[in-house]
Design a protein around this motif. Structure first.
Motif, short mmCIF file in Angstrom:
data_model
loop_
_atom_site.label_atom_id
_atom_site.label_comp_id
_atom_site.label_asym_id
_atom_site.label_seq_id
_atom_site.Cartn_x
_atom_site.Cartn_y
_atom_site.Cartn_z
N THR A 9 0.83 -1.14 -0.03
CA THR A 9 0.06 -0.01 -0.02
C THR A 9 0.89 1.19 0.06
N GLY A 10 2.09 1.26 0.84
CA GLY A 10 3.06 2.43 0.82
C GLY A 10 3.50 2.36 -0.64
N GLN A 41 -4.01 8.99 4.43
CA GLN A 41 -4.53 8.55 5.73
C GLN A 41 -3.95 7.22 6.01
N ASP A 42 -3.71 6.92 7.08
CA ASP A 42 -3.43 5.45 7.21
C ASP A 42 -4.79 4.60 7.65
N LEU A 43 -4.60 3.17 7.07
CA LEU A 43 -5.51 2.39 7.19
C LEU A 43 -6.18 1.89 8.40
N LEU A 44 -7.15 0.95 8.35
CA LEU A 44 -7.67 0.47 9.90
C LEU A 44 -6.42 -0.37 10.61
N TYR A 45 -6.70 -0.35 11.77
CA TYR A 45 -5.87 -0.86 12.79
C TYR A 45 -6.49 -2.11 13.39
N GLU A 46 -5.72 -3.30 13.67
CA GLU A 46 -6.24 -4.51 14.31
C GLU A 46 -5.60 -4.35 15.64
N ASN A 47 -6.71 -4.40 16.59
CA ASN A 47 -6.09 -4.13 18.05
C ASN A 47 -6.30 -5.56 18.85
N GLY A 71 -1.69 -0.26 6.55
CA GLY A 71 -0.86 0.42 5.54
C GLY A 71 -1.58 1.96 5.26
N VAL A 72 -1.63 2.43 4.12
CA VAL A 72 -1.67 3.70 3.93
C VAL A 72 -2.64 3.91 2.58
#
Length: 263
Positions: A9-10, A41-47, A71-72
């Motif tokens: 993605t980067g 913008q940064d993409l979703l995060y997994e918590n 990613g972005v």
């Protein structure tokens, strides 16, 4: 491995960044061009572990969580609508806008478009038109026996005719501004069209409230700064290379892990 997708993605984001930069550089000499810039913008995060999660029955909690990003993404390629330098052309139908506003251009199909490019000429009927032959509002026709044409700061067009001592007024060039001019859509040929994001057109004349003034015999240069674009290009190239190295490293790690399990 997640790093492969994240780095990809980067790379895609920086590839688009380079495309925008190349378009800016290609238009460095385009009249009235407004350079573009890319926003990410940064993409979703997994918590894996949320900040503030309880760690005991005594109300202790995690001070910082564990989040892994994916990613972005590109959010917009907005235009920088800053004023470009004015350059003298010594052509009587060239007009530059100093300040806010766009020229109002009527297309052959009746649509209204807007432009900062004031490189105008006359058509076969003596009407003031753009280089592509589109009518400049409000549709001013210059008599073929006019000896001189003057356009003042407010956009009033006057001509001197043989046998007359006082100049004759032909009309006044219209200007238009928008609440959010960054929201205008570019359709090429130095033209923009109104969108829902730009807000409705606000018509006026040069020197009016919120509007700039006009300057005859001048054109507005594009606001591209070559040094800035080259610096941004180098930064984008370095970012692309770093993401490429992440993919190489992640691939080597996966290969090493696979070899260990097979062994």
């Amino acid at each position: 491995m997640r790093a492969l997708q994240t780095a990809a993605t980067g790379m895609m984001a920086q590839e688009l960044n380079v495309q925008v930069i190349s378009n800016n550089i290609a238009n460095v000499r385009t009249t009235g061009y407004k350079r573009q810039t890319v926003h990410f913008q940064d993409l979703l995060y997994e918590n894996f572990r949320r900040a503030g999660s309880a760690t005991s029955d005594q109300n202790t909690m995690v001070p910082a969580g564990t989040f892994i990003g994916s990613g972005v993404k590109t959010t917009s390629t907005g235009r920088i609508m800053s004023q470009g330098n004015l350059s003298s052309t010594e052509k009587q139908y060239d007009v530059a806008i100093r300040g806010e506003g766009f020229f109002k251009i009527r297309m052959p199909d009746g649509r209204t478009t807007y432009s900062r490019d004031g490189s105008f000429d006359l058509d076969a009927q003596g009407q003031l038109v753009t280089r592509d032959g589109y009518t400049v509002e409000p549709g001013i026709t210059v008599p073929n026996n006019a000896t001189s044409v003057s356009i003042n700061a407010q956009g009033t067009v006057e001509v001197q005719l043989p046998g007359q001592t006082a100049p004759q007024t032909l009309g006044q060039l219209q200007l238009t501004r928008f609440v959010n001019k960054v929201g205008l859509e570019s359709i090429g040929d130095n033209l923009f069209v109104e969108t829902a994001a730009s807000g409705p057109a606000i018509d006026g004349v040069g020197g009016g409230e919120g509007f700039g003034t006009l300057q005859q015999n001048y054109l507005e240069e594009g606001n591209v700064q070559a040094v800035t674009e080259l610096t941004t290009l180098i930064a984008a190239q370095r970012a692309y290379e770093m993401n490429s190295k992440v993919i190489t490293a992640a691939d080597q790690m996966m290969s090493a892990t696979t070899s260990m399990f097979r062994g």
